[in-house]
Design a protein around this motif. Structure first.
Motif, PDB file in Angstrom:
ATOM      1  N   ALA A  68      12.429  -8.637   7.168  1.00 16.12           N
ATOM      2  CA  ALA A  68      12.176  -7.280   6.773  1.00 16.12           C
ATOM      3  C   ALA A  68      12.472  -7.126   5.183  1.00 16.12           C
ATOM      4  CB  ALA A  68      12.831  -6.275   7.400  1.00 16.12           C
ATOM      5  N   VAL A  69      13.847  -7.568   4.564  1.00 14.19           N
ATOM      6  CA  VAL A  69      14.429  -7.429   3.372  1.00 14.19           C
ATOM      7  C   VAL A  69      13.343  -8.436   2.532  1.00 14.19           C
ATOM      8  CG1 VAL A  69      16.114  -8.128   1.611  1.00 14.19           C
ATOM      9  CG2 VAL A  69      16.604  -6.819   3.904  1.00 14.19           C
ATOM     10  N   ILE A  70      13.029  -9.731   2.988  1.00 11.77           N
ATOM     11  CA  ILE A  70      12.240 -10.320   1.882  1.00 11.77           C
ATOM     12  C   ILE A  70      11.009 -10.006   1.623  1.00 11.77           C
ATOM     13  CG2 ILE A  70      11.325 -12.804   2.026  1.00 11.77           C
ATOM     14  CD1 ILE A  70      13.665 -13.787   3.245  1.00 11.77           C
ATOM     15  N   ASP A  71      10.437  -9.522   2.907  1.00 10.89           N
ATOM     16  CA  ASP A  71       8.896  -8.967   2.674  1.00 10.89           C
ATOM     17  C   ASP A  71       8.992  -7.767   1.699  1.00 10.89           C
ATOM     18  OD1 ASP A  71       8.089 -10.881   4.399  1.00 10.89           O
ATOM     19  OD2 ASP A  71       7.969  -9.521   5.983  1.00 10.89           O
ATOM     20  N   SER A  72      10.098  -6.742   2.211  1.00 13.18           N
ATOM     21  CA  SER A  72      10.436  -5.793   1.176  1.00 13.18           C
ATOM     22  C   SER A  72      10.358  -5.864  -0.177  1.00 13.18           C
ATOM     23  CB  SER A  72      11.454  -4.782   1.734  1.00 13.18           C
ATOM     24  OG  SER A  72      11.290  -4.548   2.903  1.00 13.18           O
ATOM     25  N   ILE A  73      10.930  -6.996  -0.954  1.00 15.61           N
ATOM     26  CA  ILE A  73      11.279  -7.590  -2.196  1.00 15.61           C
ATOM     27  C   ILE A  73       9.958  -8.159  -2.553  1.00 15.61           C
ATOM     28  CG2 ILE A  73      12.340  -9.176  -3.596  1.00 15.61           C
ATOM     29  CD1 ILE A  73      14.732  -8.860  -1.897  1.00 15.61           C
ATOM     30  N   ILE A  74       9.236  -8.794  -1.842  1.00 16.85           N
ATOM     31  CA  ILE A  74       7.870  -9.216  -2.191  1.00 16.85           C
ATOM     32  C   ILE A  74       6.805  -8.405  -2.568  1.00 16.85           C
ATOM     33  CG2 ILE A  74       5.861 -10.647  -1.418  1.00 16.85           C
ATOM     34  CD1 ILE A  74       7.823 -12.534   0.058  1.00 16.85           C
ATOM     35  N   PHE A 106       1.587  -2.217 -11.326  1.00 16.40           N
ATOM     36  CA  PHE A 106       1.584  -1.084 -12.290  1.00 16.40           C
ATOM     37  C   PHE A 106       2.161  -1.364 -13.751  1.00 16.40           C
ATOM     38  CE2 PHE A 106       1.586   1.223  -8.278  1.00 16.40           C
ATOM     39  CZ  PHE A 106       0.542   2.126  -8.455  1.00 16.40           C
ATOM     40  N   LEU A 107       3.016  -2.528 -13.791  1.00 16.18           N
ATOM     41  CA  LEU A 107       3.067  -2.961 -15.317  1.00 16.18           C
ATOM     42  C   LEU A 107       1.849  -3.427 -15.844  1.00 16.18           C
ATOM     43  CD1 LEU A 107       5.430  -3.615 -17.164  1.00 16.18           C
ATOM     44  CD2 LEU A 107       5.788  -5.974 -16.118  1.00 16.18           C
ATOM     45  N   PHE A 108       1.043  -4.122 -14.902  1.00 13.73           N
ATOM     46  CA  PHE A 108      -0.172  -4.528 -15.756  1.00 13.73           C
ATOM     47  C   PHE A 108      -1.031  -3.465 -16.155  1.00 13.73           C
ATOM     48  CE2 PHE A 108      -4.740  -5.432 -14.916  1.00 13.73           C
ATOM     49  CZ  PHE A 108      -5.093  -6.301 -15.872  1.00 13.73           C
ATOM     50  N   PHE A 136       5.045  -7.018  -6.192  1.00 14.34           N
ATOM     51  CA  PHE A 136       3.784  -7.093  -6.355  1.00 14.34           C
ATOM     52  C   PHE A 136       3.345  -5.801  -6.696  1.00 14.34           C
ATOM     53  CE2 PHE A 136       3.295 -10.961  -3.653  1.00 14.34           C
ATOM     54  CZ  PHE A 136       2.592 -11.603  -4.302  1.00 14.34           C
ATOM     55  N   ALA A 137       3.986  -4.658  -6.255  1.00 11.78           N
ATOM     56  CA  ALA A 137       3.724  -3.465  -6.863  1.00 11.78           C
ATOM     57  C   ALA A 137       3.989  -2.993  -8.309  1.00 11.78           C
ATOM     58  CB  ALA A 137       4.279  -2.334  -5.638  1.00 11.78           C
ATOM     59  N   VAL A 169       0.800  -1.360   0.138  1.00 12.33           N
ATOM     60  CA  VAL A 169       0.082   0.032  -0.086  1.00 12.33           C
ATOM     61  C   VAL A 169       0.963   1.139   0.186  1.00 12.33           C
ATOM     62  CG1 VAL A 169      -1.514   1.315   1.410  1.00 12.33           C
ATOM     63  CG2 VAL A 169      -1.873  -0.955   1.197  1.00 12.33           C
ATOM     64  N   LEU A 170       2.076   1.103   0.690  1.00 16.01           N
ATOM     65  CA  LEU A 170       3.046   2.305   0.880  1.00 16.01           C
ATOM     66  C   LEU A 170       3.506   2.602  -0.530  1.00 16.01           C
ATOM     67  CD1 LEU A 170       3.823   4.213   3.176  1.00 16.01           C
ATOM     68  CD2 LEU A 170       5.888   2.588   3.192  1.00 16.01           C
ATOM     69  N   LEU A 171       3.753   1.702  -1.274  1.00 11.31           N
ATOM     70  CA  LEU A 171       4.581   1.748  -2.445  1.00 11.31           C
ATOM     71  C   LEU A 171       3.542   2.214  -3.563  1.00 11.31           C
ATOM     72  CD1 LEU A 171       6.898  -1.521  -2.743  1.00 11.31           C
ATOM     73  CD2 LEU A 171       7.619   0.948  -2.501  1.00 11.31           C
ATOM     74  N   CYS A 172       2.363   1.735  -3.464  1.00 11.89           N
ATOM     75  CA  CYS A 172       1.190   2.301  -4.326  1.00 11.89           C
ATOM     76  C   CYS A 172       0.853   3.490  -4.066  1.00 11.89           C
ATOM     77  CB  CYS A 172      -0.008   1.433  -4.337  1.00 11.89           C
ATOM     78  SG  CYS A 172       0.244  -0.523  -4.994  1.00 11.89           S
ATOM     79  N   SER A 173       0.889   4.005  -2.974  1.00  4.91           N
ATOM     80  CA  SER A 173       0.870   5.381  -2.580  1.00  4.91           C
ATOM     81  C   SER A 173       1.605   6.393  -3.187  1.00  4.91           C
ATOM     82  CB  SER A 173       0.554   5.613  -1.155  1.00  4.91           C
ATOM     83  OG  SER A 173      -0.443   4.711  -0.464  1.00  4.91           O
TER      84      SER A 173
END
Length: 231
Positions: free
Chosen positions: A200-206, A215-217, A210-211, A16-20
Motif C-alpha cells: 500500500a505504501v509503495i503504491d501510494s508513493i508511485i 501537475f509539474l508538467f 505520477f500525480a 485519480v484521487l490525488l488529481c481530483s
C-alpha cells in the motif's frame, strides 16, 4: 502479470484521487482570484448633498472597504463650455458630492439591497446607485461552477475509494493462507499485515509521484500557462 494488474488498479485509483483533490484546489483558486477581481471592479456610487464623514461611514458600515470622492472638475469644465451665465462658483457650491464605495467582499442581492436602504437613511445622502445585476449573475455562475466541480469530484473520489477497498480485499484474499499460517504460529497483527502495508505504501508513493509529475508538467507547459494566465 497478475501482480502488475493488482498494483496498477490501486495506483490508478490513488492517482485519480490525488488529481481530483488537486483539481478542486486549482478550481477554487481560480474562482477565488476571479471573485477578488470582481470585488476590485465592483463599486457603489453615492450622491450626497454635503461632504460625508468617511471615517464615520467606515465605522458604521463594516462591509465598506473604502470611500473615495469623485473629482467634479470635469463636470465644471463642461458647464463652462455651455456658456451658462450663472456664476460657476455658486454652481460648484450647490453641486452634490459623488463618492465611489468599495466593499470588502462581493455582496449578494440581499446584502446590496439592505446596504442601499441603510445608506439612503444616512445623513445627507440623496441617491445610491448599485450596479449589481451583471456582477450578481457572474457570481452565481461561479458558485454554480464550484458546486458542480465539487459534486463530480466527490463522485470520482467515492468511486476511487471503492476501487481501493475492493483491491485491498483482493490482496487480503490472496494472502489469506499465509495470514492463517502466521496466525497459527502466534504472529502479531503487524507481522501478518506487514506485506499488505508495504504494498500500500509503495503504491501510494508511485501514485503521488505520477500525480506530482503530471501537475509539474502542466505548470511548465507554455500553452497551459498562457491559458491559466488568461483565465
Amino acid at each position: 502479470m497478475k501482480s502488475f494488474k493488482n498494483h496498477f488498479s490501486v495506483i490508478l485509483s490513488l492517482f485519480v484521487l490525488l488529481c481530483s483533490f488537486e483539481f478542486i484546489v486549482l478550481t477554487n483558486k481560480i474562482i477565488k482570484s476571479y471573485e477578488e477581481n470582481l470585488i476590485d471592479d465592483y463599486s457603489i456610487i453615492v450622491v450626497s448633498k454635503k461632504a460625508v464623514d468617511k471615517e464615520e461611514m467606515l465605522e458604521k458600515f463594516s462591509i465598506i472597504k473604502s470611500i473615495d470622492e469623485l473629482d467634479s472638475s470635469g463636470m465644471i469644465d463642461k458647464i463652462k463650455q455651455t456658456n451658462i451665465t450663472q456664476n460657476i462658483a455658486s454652481i460648484k457650491e450647490k453641486m452634490p458630492h459623488f463618492y465611489t464605495v468599495k466593499l470588502k467582499q462581493f455582496p449578494t442581492t440581499t446584502v446590496t439591497d439592505n446596504l442601499k436602504k441603510q445608506l439612503l437613511n444616512y445623513n445627507n445622502i440623496d441617491k445610491v446607485e448599485i450596479f449589481s445585476k451583471t456582477y450578481d449573475k457572474i457570481y452565481k455562475v461561479l458558485q454554480l461552477l464550484r458546486a458542480v466541480v465539487l459534486f463530480f469530484t466527490c463522485i470520482i473520489c467515492f468511486i476511487s475509494i471503492l476501487l481501493i477497498i475492493m483491491q485491498l480485499r483482493i490482496w487480503i484474499y490472496e494472502h489469506q493462507e499465509r495470514i492463517n499460517i502466521m496466525t497459527l504460529f502466534g504472529a502479531s497483527f503487524w507481522t501478518k499485515s506487514k506485506a499488505l502495508y508495504k504494498m500500500a505504501v509503495i503504491d501510494s508513493i508511485i501514485a503521488a509521484f505520477f500525480a506530482s509529475a503530471l501537475f509539474l508538467f502542466c505548470s511548465k507547459n507554455e500553452f497551459l500557462k498562457r491559458v491559466l494566465q488568461e483565465i
